[in-house]
Design a protein around this motif. Structure first.
Motif, PDB file in Angstrom:
ATOM      1  N   ARG A 154      13.192   4.244 -34.213  1.00  0.00           N
ATOM      2  CA  ARG A 154      12.427   3.636 -33.636  1.00  0.00           C
ATOM      3  C   ARG A 154      13.049   3.503 -32.120  1.00  0.00           C
ATOM      4  N   THR A 155      11.943   3.458 -31.402  1.00  0.00           N
ATOM      5  CA  THR A 155      12.260   2.822 -29.924  1.00  0.00           C
ATOM      6  C   THR A 155      11.289   1.875 -29.940  1.00  0.00           C
ATOM      7  N   ASP A 156      11.358   0.473 -29.504  1.00  0.00           N
ATOM      8  CA  ASP A 156      10.411  -0.729 -29.560  1.00  0.00           C
ATOM      9  C   ASP A 156       9.605  -0.429 -28.373  1.00  0.00           C
ATOM     10  N   ALA A 157       8.623  -1.398 -28.584  1.00  0.00           N
ATOM     11  CA  ALA A 157       7.505  -1.252 -27.443  1.00  0.00           C
ATOM     12  C   ALA A 157       8.030  -1.365 -25.996  1.00  0.00           C
ATOM     13  N   GLY A 158       7.519  -0.436 -24.895  1.00  0.00           N
ATOM     14  CA  GLY A 158       8.313  -0.708 -23.810  1.00  0.00           C
ATOM     15  C   GLY A 158       9.430  -0.021 -23.341  1.00  0.00           C
ATOM     16  N   VAL A 159      10.199   0.456 -24.354  1.00  0.00           N
ATOM     17  CA  VAL A 159      11.522   1.164 -24.175  1.00  0.00           C
ATOM     18  C   VAL A 159      11.380   2.743 -23.947  1.00  0.00           C
ATOM     19  N   HIS A 160      12.068   3.201 -23.082  1.00  0.00           N
ATOM     20  CA  HIS A 160      11.931   4.388 -22.562  1.00  0.00           C
ATOM     21  C   HIS A 160      13.021   5.508 -23.298  1.00  0.00           C
ATOM     22  N   ALA A 161      12.789   6.675 -23.277  1.00  0.00           N
ATOM     23  CA  ALA A 161      13.568   7.895 -23.837  1.00  0.00           C
ATOM     24  C   ALA A 161      14.022   8.938 -22.608  1.00  0.00           C
ATOM     25  N   MET A 162      15.272   9.234 -22.598  1.00  0.00           N
ATOM     26  CA  MET A 162      15.515  10.635 -21.742  1.00  0.00           C
ATOM     27  C   MET A 162      15.477  11.764 -22.609  1.00  0.00           C
ATOM     28  N   GLU A 163      15.828  11.329 -24.083  1.00  0.00           N
ATOM     29  CA  GLU A 163      15.823  12.616 -24.909  1.00  0.00           C
ATOM     30  C   GLU A 163      15.786  11.817 -26.567  1.00  0.00           C
ATOM     31  N   GLN A 164      14.466  11.750 -26.919  1.00  0.00           N
ATOM     32  CA  GLN A 164      14.108  11.550 -28.265  1.00  0.00           C
ATOM     33  C   GLN A 164      14.168  12.881 -28.858  1.00  0.00           C
ATOM     34  N   VAL A 165      14.896  12.802 -30.156  1.00  0.00           N
ATOM     35  CA  VAL A 165      14.400  13.921 -31.160  1.00  0.00           C
ATOM     36  C   VAL A 165      13.854  13.554 -32.374  1.00  0.00           C
ATOM     37  N   PHE A 166      13.046  14.773 -32.491  1.00  0.00           N
ATOM     38  CA  PHE A 166      12.073  14.509 -33.868  1.00  0.00           C
ATOM     39  C   PHE A 166      12.036  15.838 -34.465  1.00  0.00           C
ATOM     40  N   HIS A 167      11.671  16.076 -35.802  1.00  0.00           N
ATOM     41  CA  HIS A 167      11.556  17.430 -36.374  1.00  0.00           C
ATOM     42  C   HIS A 167      10.083  17.578 -36.825  1.00  0.00           C
ATOM     43  N   PHE A 168       9.646  18.755 -37.228  1.00  0.00           N
ATOM     44  CA  PHE A 168       8.395  18.873 -37.585  1.00  0.00           C
ATOM     45  C   PHE A 168       8.495  20.201 -38.512  1.00  0.00           C
ATOM     46  N   ASP A 169       7.334  20.438 -39.600  1.00  0.00           N
ATOM     47  CA  ASP A 169       7.611  21.665 -40.263  1.00  0.00           C
ATOM     48  C   ASP A 169       6.355  22.260 -39.900  1.00  0.00           C
ATOM     49  N   PHE A 170       6.564  23.798 -39.749  1.00  0.00           N
ATOM     50  CA  PHE A 170       5.362  24.570 -39.407  1.00  0.00           C
ATOM     51  C   PHE A 170       5.642  26.122 -39.344  1.00  0.00           C
ATOM     52  N   GLU A 171       4.840  27.045 -39.768  1.00  0.00           N
ATOM     53  CA  GLU A 171       5.104  28.352 -39.800  1.00  0.00           C
ATOM     54  C   GLU A 171       4.693  28.957 -38.236  1.00  0.00           C
ATOM     55  N   TRP A 172       5.544  28.730 -37.300  1.00  0.00           N
ATOM     56  CA  TRP A 172       5.360  28.931 -35.883  1.00  0.00           C
ATOM     57  C   TRP A 172       5.927  30.534 -35.752  1.00  0.00           C
ATOM     58  N   LYS A 173       5.039  31.524 -35.443  1.00  0.00           N
ATOM     59  CA  LYS A 173       5.485  32.713 -35.306  1.00  0.00           C
ATOM     60  C   LYS A 173       5.871  33.257 -33.945  1.00  0.00           C
ATOM     61  N   HIS A 174       5.662  32.641 -32.867  1.00  0.00           N
ATOM     62  CA  HIS A 174       5.671  32.797 -31.587  1.00  0.00           C
ATOM     63  C   HIS A 174       7.012  32.233 -31.037  1.00  0.00           C
ATOM     64  N   ASP A 175       7.309  32.576 -29.800  1.00  0.00           N
ATOM     65  CA  ASP A 175       8.544  31.966 -28.911  1.00  0.00           C
ATOM     66  C   ASP A 175       8.533  30.694 -28.943  1.00  0.00           C
ATOM     67  N   PRO A 176       9.548  29.994 -29.263  1.00  0.00           N
ATOM     68  CA  PRO A 176       9.911  28.510 -29.228  1.00  0.00           C
ATOM     69  C   PRO A 176       9.135  27.905 -27.759  1.00  0.00           C
ATOM     70  N   GLY A 177       9.475  28.886 -26.657  1.00  0.00           N
ATOM     71  CA  GLY A 177       9.082  28.446 -25.384  1.00  0.00           C
ATOM     72  C   GLY A 177       7.703  28.377 -25.210  1.00  0.00           C
ATOM     73  N   SER A 178       6.782  29.150 -25.850  1.00  0.00           N
ATOM     74  CA  SER A 178       5.470  29.165 -25.777  1.00  0.00           C
ATOM     75  C   SER A 178       4.831  27.705 -26.333  1.00  0.00           C
ATOM     76  N   LEU A 179       5.648  27.157 -27.363  1.00  0.00           N
ATOM     77  CA  LEU A 179       5.188  26.050 -27.972  1.00  0.00           C
ATOM     78  C   LEU A 179       5.602  24.780 -27.067  1.00  0.00           C
ATOM     79  N   VAL A 180       6.623  24.870 -26.381  1.00  0.00           N
ATOM     80  CA  VAL A 180       6.872  23.795 -25.417  1.00  0.00           C
ATOM     81  C   VAL A 180       5.740  23.746 -24.394  1.00  0.00           C
ATOM     82  N   GLU A 181       5.510  25.010 -23.776  1.00  0.00           N
ATOM     83  CA  GLU A 181       4.322  24.976 -22.830  1.00  0.00           C
ATOM     84  C   GLU A 181       2.797  24.483 -23.535  1.00  0.00           C
ATOM     85  N   ALA A 182       2.694  24.879 -24.672  1.00  0.00           N
ATOM     86  CA  ALA A 182       1.566  24.480 -25.364  1.00  0.00           C
ATOM     87  C   ALA A 182       1.518  22.780 -25.204  1.00  0.00           C
ATOM     88  N   MET A 183       2.567  22.331 -25.844  1.00  0.00           N
ATOM     89  CA  MET A 183       2.810  21.096 -25.943  1.00  0.00           C
ATOM     90  C   MET A 183       2.796  20.264 -24.436  1.00  0.00           C
TER      91      MET A 183
END
Length: 246
Positions: free
Chosen positions: A52-81
């Motif tokens: 967690r980061t509390d309300a009002g706190v910032h992040a330069m690099e928060q990390v998270f994970h997720f599960d999905f069968e993504w078959k394309h280049d990871p860079g294209s997912l970054v652009e989509a996001m």
């Protein structure tokens, strides 16, 4: 076929959010990220953050994970996001990881930075720092900051919100105060942090700088592991999650 596990980094301006974790009430970063991923994948997708980061706190690099069968280049997912997320949340990278990777439990340490502005911050800097005024005892602040390095019981700096910790002992790999022009940068890297722990460090170190708490008294407070009224919680706006280490 089992979905792939992906590790993702993002930065965010936490000013207008209730923190990372989704909860009843105001909008959270996690909610925004999950809505973005669910729109891309056309399927409800859970994003598990490093913590967690509390309300009002910032992040330069928060990390998270997720599960999905993504078959394309990871860079294209970054652009989509990037095309779907608001300007206050920026995806930094996406990479394939092993199935047993966990954004929270695989982390070995985190680095937080608290920013103090010496004097009156400008309108822009005021959003991302805490202003302190007067002739501060900077040498005493720096010495007090260095006392936090090492393995200690940090019970004095854990804010109580009904949490029962198994232990309040943490290993602080780095605790330093740097001055860059009009800023004091308080850097803390540890194997774990408790609720409002870094903000309690910053506020109490400010009390040392303002000569409300002596260096010896700060040291005794640390050794006592007992929270007292001299432990002050600094405003959320000056705190940044800088990096999560794995």
């Amino acid at each position: 076929m089992f979905p792939m596990r992906w590790k993702c980094g993002c930065s965010y301006d936490g000013t207008d959010y209730s923190g990372w974790q989704t909860q009843d009430g105001p909008l959270s970063i996690q909610q925004v990220v999950e809505e973005c991923l669910s729109e891309i994948f056309k399927k409800d997708t859970k994003a598990i953050g490093s913590g967690r980061t509390d309300a009002g706190v910032h992040a330069m690099e928060q990390v998270f994970h997720f599960d999905f069968e993504w078959k394309h280049d990871p860079g294209s997912l970054v652009e989509a996001m990037r095309s779907l997320l608001p300007d206050t949340v920026t995806p930094l990278f996406v990479q394939k990881v092993e199935d047993d990777f966990h954004a929270r439990f695989s982390a070995v340490s985190k680095w937080y930075q608290y920013r103090i502005y010496l004097g009156q911050a400008t309108a822009l800097e005021n959003r991302y720092s805490w202003s302190l005024y007067g002739d501060l005892a900077l040498e005493a602040m720096a010495k007090a900051t260095s006392l936090l390095e090492g393995t200690h019981d940090f019970g004095a700096f854990a804010a109580n919100r009904g949490i029962e910790y198994k232990t309040t002992v943490r290993k602080m790999f780095r605790s330093e105060m740097l001055q860059e022009k009009d800023f004091l940068l308080l850097n803390f890297q540890a194997d774990g942090f408790m609720y409002k722990m870094v903000r309690s460090f910053a506020g109490t170190l400010a009390n040392v700088g303002l000569r409300r708490l002596s260096l010896d008294a700060f040291h005794e407070l640390l050794k006592s592991a007992e929270r007292t009224p001299m432990v002050f919680v600094a405003p959320a706006k000056g705190l940044f999650l800088k990096k999560v280490f794995y």
